[in-house]
Design a protein around this motif. Sequence first.
Motif, PDB file in Angstrom:
ATOM      1  N   ILE A   1      29.323  50.021  36.308  1.00  0.00           N
ATOM      2  CA  ILE A   1      28.981  50.511  35.356  1.00  0.00           C
ATOM      3  C   ILE A   1      28.640  52.060  35.403  1.00  0.00           C
ATOM      4  N   ARG A   2      28.077  52.406  36.281  1.00  0.00           N
ATOM      5  CA  ARG A   2      27.479  53.919  36.610  1.00  0.00           C
ATOM      6  C   ARG A   2      28.655  54.785  37.225  1.00  0.00           C
ATOM      7  N   VAL A   3      29.918  54.119  37.339  1.00  0.00           N
ATOM      8  CA  VAL A   3      30.948  55.114  37.724  1.00  0.00           C
ATOM      9  C   VAL A   3      31.483  55.944  36.555  1.00  0.00           C
ATOM     10  N   PRO A   4      31.493  57.218  36.517  1.00  0.00           N
ATOM     11  CA  PRO A   4      31.942  57.980  35.381  1.00  0.00           C
ATOM     12  C   PRO A   4      33.380  57.610  35.226  1.00  0.00           C
ATOM     13  N   ASP A   5      33.942  58.078  34.138  1.00  0.00           N
ATOM     14  CA  ASP A   5      35.608  58.171  33.728  1.00  0.00           C
ATOM     15  C   ASP A   5      36.113  56.929  34.006  1.00  0.00           C
ATOM     16  N   LEU A   6      35.580  55.789  33.608  1.00  0.00           N
ATOM     17  CA  LEU A   6      36.302  54.330  33.772  1.00  0.00           C
ATOM     18  C   LEU A   6      36.346  53.967  32.261  1.00  0.00           C
ATOM     19  N   MET A   7      37.274  53.078  32.222  1.00  0.00           N
ATOM     20  CA  MET A   7      37.371  52.340  30.736  1.00  0.00           C
ATOM     21  C   MET A   7      36.426  51.195  30.788  1.00  0.00           C
ATOM     22  N   ALA A   8      36.085  50.460  29.810  1.00  0.00           N
ATOM     23  CA  ALA A   8      35.350  49.162  29.892  1.00  0.00           C
ATOM     24  C   ALA A   8      36.053  48.148  30.691  1.00  0.00           C
ATOM     25  N   GLU A   9      37.373  47.865  30.224  1.00  0.00           N
ATOM     26  CA  GLU A   9      37.943  46.775  30.754  1.00  0.00           C
ATOM     27  C   GLU A   9      38.111  47.019  32.408  1.00  0.00           C
ATOM     28  N   GLU A  10      38.333  48.349  32.993  1.00  0.00           N
ATOM     29  CA  GLU A  10      38.620  48.466  34.271  1.00  0.00           C
ATOM     30  C   GLU A  10      37.355  48.527  35.187  1.00  0.00           C
ATOM     31  N   THR A  11      36.088  48.829  34.383  1.00  0.00           N
ATOM     32  CA  THR A  11      34.796  48.471  34.986  1.00  0.00           C
ATOM     33  C   THR A  11      34.564  46.935  35.272  1.00  0.00           C
ATOM     34  N   LEU A  12      34.938  46.383  34.356  1.00  0.00           N
ATOM     35  CA  LEU A  12      34.624  44.748  34.439  1.00  0.00           C
ATOM     36  C   LEU A  12      35.502  44.246  35.530  1.00  0.00           C
ATOM     37  N   ASN A  13      36.888  44.651  35.405  1.00  0.00           N
ATOM     38  CA  ASN A  13      37.846  44.204  36.558  1.00  0.00           C
ATOM     39  C   ASN A  13      37.271  44.473  37.895  1.00  0.00           C
ATOM     40  N   ARG A  14      36.798  45.748  38.229  1.00  0.00           N
ATOM     41  CA  ARG A  14      36.248  45.957  39.331  1.00  0.00           C
ATOM     42  C   ARG A  14      34.863  45.336  39.736  1.00  0.00           C
ATOM     43  N   THR A  15      34.201  44.961  38.647  1.00  0.00           N
ATOM     44  CA  THR A  15      32.869  44.091  38.795  1.00  0.00           C
ATOM     45  C   THR A  15      33.394  42.864  39.619  1.00  0.00           C
ATOM     46  N   LYS A  16      34.563  42.189  38.769  1.00  0.00           N
ATOM     47  CA  LYS A  16      35.283  41.015  39.060  1.00  0.00           C
ATOM     48  C   LYS A  16      35.656  41.027  40.837  1.00  0.00           C
ATOM     49  N   MET A  17      36.428  42.010  41.092  1.00  0.00           N
ATOM     50  CA  MET A  17      36.905  42.140  42.146  1.00  0.00           C
ATOM     51  C   MET A  17      35.597  42.316  43.365  1.00  0.00           C
ATOM     52  N   GLY A  18      34.723  43.071  42.951  1.00  0.00           N
ATOM     53  CA  GLY A  18      33.485  43.280  43.872  1.00  0.00           C
ATOM     54  C   GLY A  18      32.513  42.044  44.056  1.00  0.00           C
ATOM     55  N   VAL A  19      32.480  41.181  43.070  1.00  0.00           N
ATOM     56  CA  VAL A  19      31.807  39.946  43.173  1.00  0.00           C
ATOM     57  C   VAL A  19      32.818  38.925  43.894  1.00  0.00           C
ATOM     58  N   THR A  20      33.971  38.936  43.847  1.00  0.00           N
ATOM     59  CA  THR A  20      34.961  38.004  44.398  1.00  0.00           C
ATOM     60  C   THR A  20      34.891  38.249  45.890  1.00  0.00           C
ATOM     61  N   ARG A  21      35.021  39.825  46.210  1.00  0.00           N
ATOM     62  CA  ARG A  21      34.967  40.053  47.744  1.00  0.00           C
ATOM     63  C   ARG A  21      33.761  40.021  48.274  1.00  0.00           C
ATOM     64  N   ALA A  22      32.621  40.281  47.868  1.00  0.00           N
ATOM     65  CA  ALA A  22      31.396  40.061  48.440  1.00  0.00           C
ATOM     66  C   ALA A  22      30.794  38.600  48.913  1.00  0.00           C
ATOM     67  N   SER A  23      31.248  37.822  47.766  1.00  0.00           N
ATOM     68  CA  SER A  23      31.346  36.318  47.885  1.00  0.00           C
ATOM     69  C   SER A  23      32.329  35.593  48.761  1.00  0.00           C
ATOM     70  N   ARG A  24      32.898  36.407  49.182  1.00  0.00           N
ATOM     71  CA  ARG A  24      34.269  35.701  49.822  1.00  0.00           C
ATOM     72  C   ARG A  24      35.155  34.777  49.086  1.00  0.00           C
ATOM     73  N   GLY A  25      35.313  35.147  48.004  1.00  0.00           N
ATOM     74  CA  GLY A  25      36.112  34.031  46.986  1.00  0.00           C
ATOM     75  C   GLY A  25      35.134  32.703  46.440  1.00  0.00           C
ATOM     76  N   GLU A  26      33.921  32.742  46.945  1.00  0.00           N
ATOM     77  CA  GLU A  26      33.169  31.713  46.271  1.00  0.00           C
ATOM     78  C   GLU A  26      32.817  31.733  44.842  1.00  0.00           C
ATOM     79  N   GLN A  27      32.959  33.082  44.245  1.00  0.00           N
ATOM     80  CA  GLN A  27      32.343  33.229  43.120  1.00  0.00           C
ATOM     81  C   GLN A  27      33.397  34.196  42.522  1.00  0.00           C
TER      82      GLN A  27
END
Length: 463
Positions: free
Chosen positions: A207-233
């Motif tokens: 969310i704190r990244v400037p110059d991102l659209m909302a959908e992109e922000t949430l998609n990047r959040t999804k990728m970050g959670v998936t990567r950090a949990s190694r696919g468990e979440q």
Amino acid sequence: MKIRFFVLLSLLISLVPTAPSLAAGDRFALVIGNAKYPDADAPLKEPINDARAVADELKRDGFSVELGENLTGDAMRRAFDKLYGKIKPGSVALVFFSGFGIQSARQSYLLPVDAQIWTESDVRRDGFSLETVLGELNTRGAGVKIALIDASRRNPFERRFRSFSAGLTPVIAPNGTLVMYSAALASVVSDAGGDRSLFVQELLKEIRVPDLMAEETLNRTKMGVTRASRGEQVPWISSSLAEDFSFIPGAGGSRPATPPPPPPPAPPAAPAVVANNPPPADPAPAPSTDGGPSAAALADDPTIKSLTAKIAANPDDVNALYRRGQVYASKGAYSLAIKDFDDTLRINSKDVEALNNRCWTRTVVGDLQGALKDCNEALRLRPNFVDALDSRGLVNLKSGAVKNAIADFDAALKINPRLTSSLYGRGLAKQRNGSAQEGALDIANAKAMDPNIVQEFASYGVR
């Protein structure tokens, strides 16, 4: 480290449409953290901290925020009614909920702390249907409806049904709606036991990244959670937004890259001897003292321009100063960022987020003594503040105090075992302390979770 997300990746949803029809003040949020459910074995550890962190970020982006903690059914009903009453045609309305949720009759329900649930009909009596909430916001005229739901937890109510579906169910929402669940449909995750959930950690980072659209922000959040949990979440997202919206007002559309190191200064040219010297050209904008771009060079950046206008109208607008400091840091204008954090702390000396961000920025430019002082103060004000532990670990790593760095990174990883910056930093510190094999293992694990981590640390001057 709070600003490190700017250089690689960079509230909750200061969503403003790209069209100028939405006034800056027409953004309303209800943030709820429910942790103390009597029927649960113990209070949930994450929802209260998550809700407070999300509320703070939303306020920084100009939202009018109502924060509720451990709300009963009556209190939740009043909170929703208060939100509905604020909505004007074209408003942005955001709901964040962390606690227990349950699906029944193909709808997802958010549960108050005093819910008395023994049968599925009790869910519909005591719970709050997400579809109903979004429908009411739409009826009131909200142009953008946002729901961020961290409620995909196994809870004691589900076990009372002879047959049940775990987790949450898809929401049938009106147009102009963006919904995100912290986990996949019909799946559950457990609290990690730390200060914040993995979902909220990644959400705030993006969310704190400037110059991102909302959908992109949430998609990047999804990728970050998936990567950090190694696919468990794997979070779930549904969008029917008709236009692009940004979490940060005035944002453009592309993610900032790591600012390149400033080129070495060119040697001065020998003076030319001419009979008639031409009039001098307009001087180029002078760089900031850290070698990054100057304020003049960044003045036309839409986000900076919007924030600068707010500061001009009110020099003590602490949220605008803090946000502009973050954006300056993301652009590599570190001395300008530090000045804005200085002003933020002049207004509120106990702003731990600003202290941590100034700690990180000072570390990048090499002011390690000042950085250490900032991080120590942030941790005095908020013990076990994981971001400040992570930042102080970087300070100690750069200053050569590797044992202290290992201790800080250990403490951060105890709170959040998936914090890749602490994992990678600890690996480097262990190697420098003579534990080559242990350090290599930390580094390998960090790189597996975040392939960009090496580039990130290189941008800090750590290799």
